[in-house]
Design a protein around this motif. Structure first.
Motif, PDB file in Angstrom:
ATOM      1  N   ALA A  66       0.864  -1.260  -0.025  1.00 42.76           N
ATOM      2  CA  ALA A  66       0.214   0.182  -0.147  1.00 42.76           C
ATOM      3  C   ALA A  66       0.925   1.222   0.157  1.00 42.76           C
ATOM      4  O   ALA A  66       0.360   2.208  -0.532  1.00 42.76           O
ATOM      5  CB  ALA A  66      -0.989   0.025   1.409  1.00 42.76           C
ATOM      6  N   MET A  67       2.076   1.133   0.766  1.00 40.72           N
ATOM      7  CA  MET A  67       2.916   2.263   0.706  1.00 40.72           C
ATOM      8  C   MET A  67       3.437   2.466  -0.761  1.00 40.72           C
ATOM      9  O   MET A  67       3.453   3.766  -1.304  1.00 40.72           O
ATOM     10  CB  MET A  67       4.065   1.859   1.493  1.00 40.72           C
ATOM     11  CG  MET A  67       5.380   2.901   1.715  1.00 40.72           C
ATOM     12  SD  MET A  67       6.325   2.408   2.769  1.00 40.72           S
ATOM     13  CE  MET A  67       7.751   3.485   2.493  1.00 40.72           C
ATOM     14  N   LEU A  68       4.022   1.445  -1.510  1.00 36.91           N
ATOM     15  CA  LEU A  68       4.446   1.975  -2.856  1.00 36.91           C
ATOM     16  C   LEU A  68       3.369   2.378  -3.841  1.00 36.91           C
ATOM     17  O   LEU A  68       3.565   3.339  -4.607  1.00 36.91           O
ATOM     18  CB  LEU A  68       4.695   0.532  -3.483  1.00 36.91           C
ATOM     19  CG  LEU A  68       6.206  -0.132  -2.902  1.00 36.91           C
ATOM     20  CD1 LEU A  68       6.406  -1.644  -3.258  1.00 36.91           C
ATOM     21  CD2 LEU A  68       7.374   0.650  -3.065  1.00 36.91           C
ATOM     22  N   VAL A  69       2.114   1.835  -3.566  1.00 32.11           N
ATOM     23  CA  VAL A  69       0.944   2.431  -4.302  1.00 32.11           C
ATOM     24  C   VAL A  69       0.808   3.994  -3.994  1.00 32.11           C
ATOM     25  O   VAL A  69       0.523   4.711  -5.070  1.00 32.11           O
ATOM     26  CB  VAL A  69      -0.178   1.472  -4.356  1.00 32.11           C
ATOM     27  CG1 VAL A  69      -1.556   2.201  -4.919  1.00 32.11           C
ATOM     28  CG2 VAL A  69      -0.081   0.186  -4.793  1.00 32.11           C
ATOM     29  N   HIS A  70       0.734   4.098  -2.850  1.00 30.07           N
ATOM     30  CA  HIS A  70       0.434   5.518  -2.359  1.00 30.07           C
ATOM     31  C   HIS A  70       1.195   6.337  -2.880  1.00 30.07           C
ATOM     32  O   HIS A  70       0.993   7.411  -3.398  1.00 30.07           O
ATOM     33  CB  HIS A  70       0.378   5.772  -1.022  1.00 30.07           C
ATOM     34  CG  HIS A  70       0.757   6.950  -0.376  1.00 30.07           C
ATOM     35  ND1 HIS A  70      -0.772   7.777  -0.227  1.00 30.07           N
ATOM     36  CD2 HIS A  70       1.623   7.588   0.288  1.00 30.07           C
ATOM     37  CE1 HIS A  70      -0.054   9.011   0.274  1.00 30.07           C
ATOM     38  NE2 HIS A  70       0.924   8.720   0.566  1.00 30.07           N
ATOM     39  N   MET A  71       2.618   5.982  -3.022  1.00 28.50           N
ATOM     40  CA  MET A  71       3.660   7.075  -3.458  1.00 28.50           C
ATOM     41  C   MET A  71       3.648   7.265  -4.720  1.00 28.50           C
ATOM     42  O   MET A  71       3.620   8.440  -5.409  1.00 28.50           O
ATOM     43  CB  MET A  71       5.123   6.419  -3.032  1.00 28.50           C
ATOM     44  CG  MET A  71       5.437   6.796  -1.449  1.00 28.50           C
ATOM     45  SD  MET A  71       7.075   6.082  -1.138  1.00 28.50           S
ATOM     46  CE  MET A  71       7.002   4.682  -1.494  1.00 28.50           C
TER      47      MET A  71
END
Length: 264
Positions: free
Chosen positions: A218-223
């Motif tokens: 989710a962090m990768l997608v958010h960034m």
């Protein structure tokens, strides 16, 4: 003999030239776009530039001029300076690529006037005024990715969980080599605020490893969403820069072609 020899030499030279021209026309190197033919690759923490070899080989075969930054991982300023030195040597616009911590580096260094576009390879993408550590806030830690920090403040990935956390899709031999050739990072770099956010003025692309254990998915997608990147997903570990070179090279190629089209 005196007239025959020059004649034979001329015929042989003509045949060699024709063969060489035909061969050159068949090479994939002819496909590189005319506008952006430079690519600069920036490695992340715990690694060095050697992991880019597959991407390097793929892109040079397509006709790109590829340079690999050996950033020291001692401070954000040092890594950015190392990247700028390589950018200064480019003979025209370049696509700047960063893996993992290298994403922070290209975000700061990417305002260089030679940079035409950015590619984030499972990479961090802070904003100006933010630290890299802030990007982790609100996202779940991954138990497989464990960093041991020494008394001097430098971190290594724990050997016992290295393959599971960093390169589970690599062969045992390749994972062992990566583990045993780790380049430690000064952990204080994650607390250093950025002064620039190149993704605000440069088009961005992102390759996300869907089995990445270094970052919460989710962090990768958010960034990637925040920087408005064009996203490619691939089933891979955090070491996708090494284990999925074609996917990464294809994305870089698309970026180079897209910025050429935009400039027209």
């Amino acid at each position: 003999m005196s007239t025959l020899i020059p004649s034979l030499l001329a015929t042989a030279l003509a045949m060699a030239t024709a063969t060489s021209s035909t061969h050159a026309a068949e090479l994939p190197s002819q496909s590189a776009p005319a506008g952006v033919h430079n690519v600069v690759l920036v490695h992340g923490a715990f690694a060095d530039g050697a992991g880019w070899r597959g991407v390097y080989d793929d892109l040079t075969a397509r006709g790109y001029r590829v340079s690999i930054v050996q950033n020291p991982l001692t401070s954000l300023a040092d890594d950015v300076a190392a990247t700028r030195r390589v950018l200064d040597r480019q003979d025209g616009p370049a696509i700047l690529v960063g893996h993992s911590w290298g994403g922070t580096v290209i975000t700061e260094a990417g305002v260089h006037d030679k940079v035409a576009g950015l590619v984030y390879v499972s990479a961090l993408a802070p904003d100006a005024g933010e630290t890299t550590a802030q990007q982790y806030a609100g996202f779940a830690p991954t138990p497989e990715f464990v960093i041991d920090v020494g008394s001097d403040g430098y971190g290594f990935i724990r050997p016992q969980t290295f393959k599971a956390g960093f390169a589970h899709d690599a062969s045992d031999a390749d994972a062992a080599f990566l583990r045993d050739s780790q380049v430690p990072i000064n952990m204080s770099v994650f607390e250093t605020p950025l002064t620039q956010a190149a993704w605000r003025s440069r088009p961005s692309w992102a390759v996300i490893a869907t089995e990445d254990k270094a970052f919460d998915q989710a962090m990768l997608v958010h960034m990637a969403q925040r920087i408005d990147a064009q996203v490619t997903r691939v089933s891979a570990s955090h070491a996708l820069f090494m284990t999925q070179p074609k996917v990464v090279a294809d994305t870089i190629d698309r970026a180079a072609r897209a910025v050429v089209q935009t400039a027209r």
